[in-house]
Design a protein around this motif. Structure first.
Motif, short mmCIF file in Angstrom:
data_model
loop_
_atom_site.label_atom_id
_atom_site.label_comp_id
_atom_site.label_asym_id
_atom_site.label_seq_id
_atom_site.Cartn_x
_atom_site.Cartn_y
_atom_site.Cartn_z
N LEU A 88 -2.79 -6.34 12.96
CA LEU A 88 -2.54 -4.84 13.48
C LEU A 88 -3.82 -4.39 13.64
CD1 LEU A 88 0.61 -3.92 11.53
CD2 LEU A 88 0.47 -4.59 13.88
N CYS A 89 -4.06 -3.80 14.83
CA CYS A 89 -5.35 -3.17 15.15
C CYS A 89 -5.99 -1.94 14.13
CB CYS A 89 -5.42 -2.57 16.47
SG CYS A 89 -6.83 -1.91 17.01
N PRO A 90 -6.91 -1.97 13.73
CA PRO A 90 -7.37 -1.07 12.74
C PRO A 90 -7.91 0.34 13.76
CG PRO A 90 -9.22 -2.60 12.74
CD PRO A 90 -7.96 -3.08 13.62
N PHE A 91 -8.00 0.01 14.90
CA PHE A 91 -8.33 1.29 15.93
C PHE A 91 -7.43 1.87 16.61
CE2 PHE A 91 -11.76 -2.40 15.60
CZ PHE A 91 -12.59 -1.70 14.54
N HIS A 92 -6.42 1.47 16.39
CA HIS A 92 -5.45 2.24 17.08
C HIS A 92 -3.99 1.80 16.34
CE1 HIS A 92 -3.87 -1.36 19.65
NE2 HIS A 92 -2.66 -0.49 19.80
N ASP A 93 -2.89 2.93 16.34
CA ASP A 93 -1.78 2.70 15.73
C ASP A 93 -0.71 1.89 16.44
OD1 ASP A 93 -0.29 3.16 13.39
OD2 ASP A 93 0.68 4.86 14.32
N TYR B 295 -11.12 -8.93 19.81
CA TYR B 295 -10.68 -8.11 20.82
C TYR B 295 -9.23 -7.68 20.83
CZ TYR B 295 -9.93 -6.23 25.61
OH TYR B 295 -9.66 -5.48 26.64
N CYS B 296 -9.06 -6.31 20.88
CA CYS B 296 -7.59 -5.56 21.07
C CYS B 296 -7.15 -5.52 22.42
CB CYS B 296 -7.86 -4.54 20.24
SG CYS B 296 -6.02 -3.64 20.13
N PHE B 297 -6.22 -6.12 22.73
CA PHE B 297 -5.53 -5.88 23.89
C PHE B 297 -4.88 -4.42 23.99
CE2 PHE B 297 -5.67 -10.69 23.62
CZ PHE B 297 -6.41 -10.68 24.84
N GLY B 298 -4.52 -3.81 22.89
CA GLY B 298 -3.88 -2.51 22.91
C GLY B 298 -4.79 -1.47 23.20
N CYS B 299 -5.97 -1.28 22.73
CA CYS B 299 -6.59 -0.27 22.78
C CYS B 299 -8.22 -0.72 23.56
CB CYS B 299 -7.28 0.36 21.74
SG CYS B 299 -8.10 -0.38 20.40
N GLY B 300 -8.55 -2.12 23.79
CA GLY B 300 -9.55 -2.41 24.20
C GLY B 300 -10.96 -2.47 23.55
ZN LIG Z 1 -6.55 -1.96 19.18
#
Ligand SMILES: [Zn+2]
Length: 632
Positions: A48-53, A69-74
């Motif tokens: 789970l991304c630490p940079f977006h919920d 790389y996070c596909f959610g927040c880039g």
């Molecule tokens: Zn993210």
């Protein structure tokens, strides 16, 4: 910014040393200190991304390429970039941290344009952490001195032997104005560093004095194990300070994020998929020693949204495996209040929250002393769901032997059931509540539905919620047509459309008169329970509180549906999805404009929170668009 900083720093740390740090650092090891990672196939890892919920993992790590790389927040980059973002470090600080980890001695090159520095200037975070590490050693050594006898007695009296005290780094802040301050100044820490770290403070005379004196000390560590602050307990009667004193807010100590014990507990939390939240340092120690290794505590603040975010990432709290959060309370009002407040917070989290209240109102530390390790494990095993706990708590305040008491208890309890996000669980709780109150299911169900739509509990006439925005939308806009169609389905085909209709809230309707009719349907008990026909139409008309909506009910009850042939579940589903889609896209627009007005650098937390909300709304909108496309 990253590239510029790299360039600017190239004159400070040697390029080949930076390259060596990159080469010798396993990115997965660095990231898994903060985020629980699972295999994503192909040698990659996800979490789970630490940079977006987010609820399902879109944060990917490639150990082979040494990047994330996070596909959610880039957000993406190497291990240096990860530390910069996750721990708010500068480039130099990140490289220094990774170098220390990999055992690499960094060499610094002097900037030609400036005078040579006597020693390399480390980043602020690293200096503050180093000051804390030195303070831990100082306090620890003090614990064996004669003056620390009350501290040793306190620990022994709570059932902690020498080994336990050592495991948690317990120490003693001695009697003296500036013993620690002098010790750290001799070690090369500056006046400013000690003040910024919260270890010392300026006295009226202007000289520095110790913040903590004559107290039992617990070092507080961040998730990676660095000491970032202290908790200090009063030992002497003539100490007129508070029972517990904590490090103030500093660049490295943010109490809204800090969880005492998380460094020791994180692996078990990830493994067992659960975490036990207790109230104090001694409770964390008692739980760990009693073989409840998943215990953590907040430090001088109530459990809040930031703590949830930290835990969710460790728990890997996604759909595939739900994490469990168990609160233990000693049954006092403050603890119960904190538990009930969880209802105001994240709803996803509510369904997985459990409460463990000790029967004798003892905290885990007292329980272990009085009844042994097994009793502590029992306490945690006997947890009950937060919803059950909250309902019991509300109901207990009323005298259920009287009609008035039962009705009042129902009115207070109904909003709690209405807040349960998992709609499939609601009927179950309606039945349970009715049983606990000794009432019929029907009135309880009505009260819950009314509460779900922001209406006063059964009995009072409903008023239409006010709408924002000055312009009244035109009645024959495509959106209004969809709203009319939904209302026609509720009035004409309640058996078919009821459940789907009731699941879409009044807030998703735009036209004020449609909102009013939607509210009247809710006030009449909702479409789900209705059998249809003239009686049902009359009930809705009676629930209307103005002539315009009454007239519209009469109109919509007879207007033909915009479908050839008989309506089916798919038609209902498509109609409701189109209705919600308009409202969701409106909210996306609002959110985007809000995000644009935020400075992502100075308001990073808010920015990421809104960004996460936006991503989940967009996901919702995509799902609705697919649903709306089905069949039309
Ligand atoms: Zn993210």
């Amino acid at each position: 910014m990253y590239a510029e900083e790299v360039a600017a720093m190239a004159g400070r740390i040697r390029d080949e040393d930076i390259a060596l740090v990159r080469e010798r650092t396993a990115i997965a090891d660095v990231i898994s200190e903060v985020v629980t990672l699972k295999s994503a196939g192909g040698g990659n890892l996800k979490g789970l991304c630490p940079f977006h919920d987010e609820k399902s993992p879109s944060f990917n790590v490639s150990p082979a390429r040494n990047v994330f790389y996070c596909f959610g927040c880039g957000v993406g980059g190497d291990a240096i970039k990860f530390l910069m973002d996750a721990e708010h470090l500068s480039f130099v600080e990140s490289v220094e941290r990774l170098a220390a980890r990999a055992g690499i001695q960094l060499r610094y090159v002097e900037d030609d344009r400036s005078a040579p520095r006597p020693r390399p200037q480390q980043g602020q975070r690293q200096r503050l952490v180093a000051a804390h590490a030195a303070a831990v050693e100082f306090y620890r050594a003090q614990l064996t001195t004669a003056g620390a006898r009350p501290a040793r007695e306190f620990l022994a009296g709570r059932g902690f032997d020498r080994a336990a005290a050592e495991r948690y780094g317990c120490g003693f802040a001695p009697d003296g104005w500036d013993l620690l301050t002098k010790h750290l100044r001799q070690q090369g820490f500056s006046h400013d560093e000690l003040v910024t770290a919260g270890l010392s403070r300026p006295a009226r005379s202007g000289s520095l004095i110790d913040r903590f004196r004559r107290r039992l000390m617990w070092p507080i560590r961040d998730i990676t194990g660095d000491v970032i602050g202290f908790g200090a307990r009063k030992l002497f009667d003539d100490d007129d300070g508070p029972k517990y004193l904590n490090t103030p807010e500093t660049p490295i100590y943010k109490k809204s994020h800090v969880l005492y014990g998380i460094d020791q507990a994180k692996r078990e939390i990830a493994k067992q998929g659960k975490v036990v939240v207790v109230e104090g340092y001694t409770d964390v120690m008692a739980c760990h020693l009693a073989d409840v290794p998943t215990a953590v505590a907040t430090c001088g603040t109530a459990f809040g949204g930031d703590h949830i975010s930290v835990l969710r990432r460790v728990l890997f709290d996604s759909d595939e495996r739900a994490g469990e959060i168990i609160f233990t309370f000693d049954g006092d009002a403050a603890g119960q209040k904190a538990a009930l407040r969880a209802f105001e917070d994240d709803q996803r989290f509510v369904g997985r929250t459990f409460i463990a209240v000790s029967p004798d109102n003892m905290d885990p530390c007292e329980l272990r002393l009085a009844k042994g390790d097994l009793a502590v494990r029992d306490l945690v095993a006997r947890r009950e769901p937060l919803v059950d706990f909250a309902l019991r708590h509300v109901i207990n305040r009323f005298d259920l032997d009287t009609v008035d008491g039962r009705v009042e208890a129902m009115r207070r309890a109904a909003p709690l059931v209405a807040k349960i996000k998992d709609r499939e669980k609601r009927p179950e709780y309606v039945r349970k509540l009715a049983g606990d109150l000794g009432m019929e299911i029907e009135p309880v169900q009505r009260a819950v539905l009314a509460a779900a739509h922001g209406q006063p509990a059964a009995g009072t006439p409903a008023s239409a919620p006010t709408r924002r925005g000055p312009a009244t939308p035109s009645v024959d806009s495509p959106r209004s047509m969809v709203e009319r169609e939904a209302l026609k389905l509720a009035l004409q085909e309640p058996v078919l459309a009821g459940p789907m209709f009731d699941a879409v809230e009044a807030g998703d309707y735009q036209h004020p008169v449609h909102v009013a009719v939607r509210a009247a349907v809710a006030a009449a008990g909702g479409a789900s329970g209705a059998t249809g026909g003239a009686v049902w139409i009359e009930q809705v008309r009676d629930a209307c509180d103005d002539l315009a909506s009454q007239a519209l009910v009469g109109e919509l009850a007879v207007e033909p549906l915009r479908i050839d042939g008989e309506p089916d579940p798919r038609y209902v589903s498509v109609t409701m999805a189109r209705l919600q889609w308009s409202s969701v896209t409106g909210r996306i627009r609002d959110l985007k404009s809000k995000i644009q007005r935020i400075n992502p650098v100075s308001n990073k937390d808010e920015y990421f929170a809104l960004f996460g909300e936006l991503l989940s709304l967009e996901q919702h909108a995509r799902a609705l668009r697919e649903q709306a496309a089905g069949g039309l």
